[in-house]
Design a protein around this motif. Structure first.
Motif, PDB file in Angstrom:
ATOM      1  N   GLY A 108     -49.198  -7.537 -24.726  1.00  0.00           N
ATOM      2  CA  GLY A 108     -47.649  -7.167 -24.869  1.00  0.00           C
ATOM      3  C   GLY A 108     -47.178  -6.474 -23.836  1.00  0.00           C
ATOM      4  N   SER A 109     -46.745  -5.088 -23.686  1.00  0.00           N
ATOM      5  CA  SER A 109     -45.655  -4.314 -22.634  1.00  0.00           C
ATOM      6  C   SER A 109     -45.405  -3.798 -23.253  1.00  0.00           C
ATOM      7  CB  SER A 109     -44.485  -5.266 -22.422  1.00  0.00           C
ATOM      8  OG  SER A 109     -43.244  -4.991 -23.377  1.00  0.00           O
ATOM      9  N   ALA A 110     -45.518  -3.116 -21.665  1.00  0.00           N
ATOM     10  CA  ALA A 110     -44.848  -1.170 -21.819  1.00  0.00           C
ATOM     11  C   ALA A 110     -44.494  -0.995 -20.665  1.00  0.00           C
ATOM     12  CB  ALA A 110     -46.636  -0.496 -21.163  1.00  0.00           C
ATOM     13  N   ARG A 111     -43.274  -0.227 -21.526  1.00  0.00           N
ATOM     14  CA  ARG A 111     -42.233   0.603 -20.011  1.00  0.00           C
ATOM     15  C   ARG A 111     -41.844   1.464 -20.469  1.00  0.00           C
ATOM     16  NH1 ARG A 111     -38.928  -3.849 -21.881  1.00  0.00           N
ATOM     17  NH2 ARG A 111     -40.854  -4.743 -22.729  1.00  0.00           N
ATOM     18  N   LEU A 112     -41.210   2.248 -19.466  1.00  0.00           N
ATOM     19  CA  LEU A 112     -40.627   2.976 -19.461  1.00  0.00           C
ATOM     20  C   LEU A 112     -39.036   3.312 -19.460  1.00  0.00           C
ATOM     21  CD1 LEU A 112     -42.154   5.712 -16.353  1.00  0.00           C
ATOM     22  CD2 LEU A 112     -42.316   5.883 -17.919  1.00  0.00           C
ATOM     23  N   LEU A 113     -38.620   4.440 -20.500  1.00  0.00           N
ATOM     24  CA  LEU A 113     -36.967   3.757 -20.728  1.00  0.00           C
ATOM     25  C   LEU A 113     -36.613   5.849 -20.456  1.00  0.00           C
ATOM     26  CD1 LEU A 113     -37.793   2.963 -24.398  1.00  0.00           C
ATOM     27  CD2 LEU A 113     -36.845   1.127 -22.239  1.00  0.00           C
ATOM     28  N   TYR A 114     -35.100   5.348 -19.722  1.00  0.00           N
ATOM     29  CA  TYR A 114     -34.620   6.750 -20.082  1.00  0.00           C
ATOM     30  C   TYR A 114     -32.700   6.454 -20.797  1.00  0.00           C
ATOM     31  CZ  TYR A 114     -31.159   9.522 -16.643  1.00  0.00           C
ATOM     32  OH  TYR A 114     -30.397  10.181 -16.917  1.00  0.00           O
ATOM     33  N   ILE A 115     -32.662   7.658 -21.248  1.00  0.00           N
ATOM     34  CA  ILE A 115     -31.238   7.325 -22.543  1.00  0.00           C
ATOM     35  C   ILE A 115     -31.045   8.582 -21.971  1.00  0.00           C
ATOM     36  CG2 ILE A 115     -31.035   6.965 -24.395  1.00  0.00           C
ATOM     37  CD1 ILE A 115     -33.474   5.899 -25.488  1.00  0.00           C
ATOM     38  N   PRO A 116     -29.749   8.373 -22.022  1.00  0.00           N
ATOM     39  CA  PRO A 116     -29.401   9.901 -21.271  1.00  0.00           C
ATOM     40  C   PRO A 116     -28.724  10.645 -22.942  1.00  0.00           C
ATOM     41  CG  PRO A 116     -27.808   7.538 -20.336  1.00  0.00           C
ATOM     42  CD  PRO A 116     -29.020   7.079 -21.681  1.00  0.00           C
TER      43      PRO A 116
END
Length: 211
Positions: free
Chosen positions: A123-131
């Motif tokens: 699988g994958s792991a990611r950081l998300l930045y959402i205004p």
């Protein structure tokens, strides 16, 4: 920090304690544990049970050669282990994943950004930045998704998720997460399968964003 109300399920903590959780999900669990005393207590309980089971398990005979090799490994000087302290909103587990490398954000549009931390067959792991005020396109899931809030908060059809909270999504969850007013929402998200977007444009862009 406000009280954490959305926790890691006990069965997943048990899998983490036994080392049987795929890496992307283990990263989320480790990060949540650094923020949540309740789940740390649950982890300690599972580790105590595991230790008790080992103490009461009958030994297994091994060859003299294997025994000697194991003793040699125990006698060898231990290599110094790097220490990765939390940095700002990012728990130590994320800093360890980065191994001193800077975050690399990639724009997804409408102010949303992501930084992929790991990708593999697991699988994958990611950081998300959402205004603040921005929505993630309506979607459901082909597998499992864990989303841990590190800054700000978001809300969807199931409720509100603040710092330290974890949302668990599967094939039965269809939602449109929206970042709440205030600080931009930064999340750590782990998946074992691509998301399933309902709108055409996100589906067309999905291969380029690897999400």
């Amino acid at each position: 920090m406000p009280a954490i109300t959305h926790h890691i399920p006990d069965a997943m903590i048990a899998a983490y304690a036994s080392g049987n959780l795929p890496h992307p999900f283990a990263l989320v669990v480790a990060s949540h544990l650094s923020l949540c005393k309740d789940c740390r207590a649950a982890l300690g309980a599972h580790q105590a049970v595991g230790g008790a089971l080992l103490e009461n398990t009958d030994g297994v005979d091994v060859s003299a050669g294997l025994k000697a090799s194991i003793m040699d490994l125990l006698d060898a000087p231990a290599a110094p282990q790097p220490v990765f302290e939390p940095k700002g909103i990012y728990p130590g587990a994320i800093m360890e994943e980065l191994k001193g490398k800077p975050l690399r954000w990639k724009t997804l549009g409408m102010g949303v950004k992501q930084s992929i931390l790991s990708e593999s067959d697991a699988g994958s792991a990611r950081l998300l930045y959402i205004p603040a005020g921005q929505a993630v396109p309506d979607h459901t899931h082909n597998g499992l998704e864990l989303t841990l809030v590190l800054q700000g908060s978001f809300s969807d059809e199931t409720g509100r998720f603040g710092v330290g909270d974890v949302e668990i999504g599967d094939q039965d969850l269809e939602h449109t997460p929206v970042a709440d007013a205030g600080d931009a929402c930064i999340c750590l998200a782990a998946t074992d399968a691509p998301l399933r977007f309902n709108a055409l444009v996100p589906r067309l862009l999905q291969p380029f964003f690897r999400i």
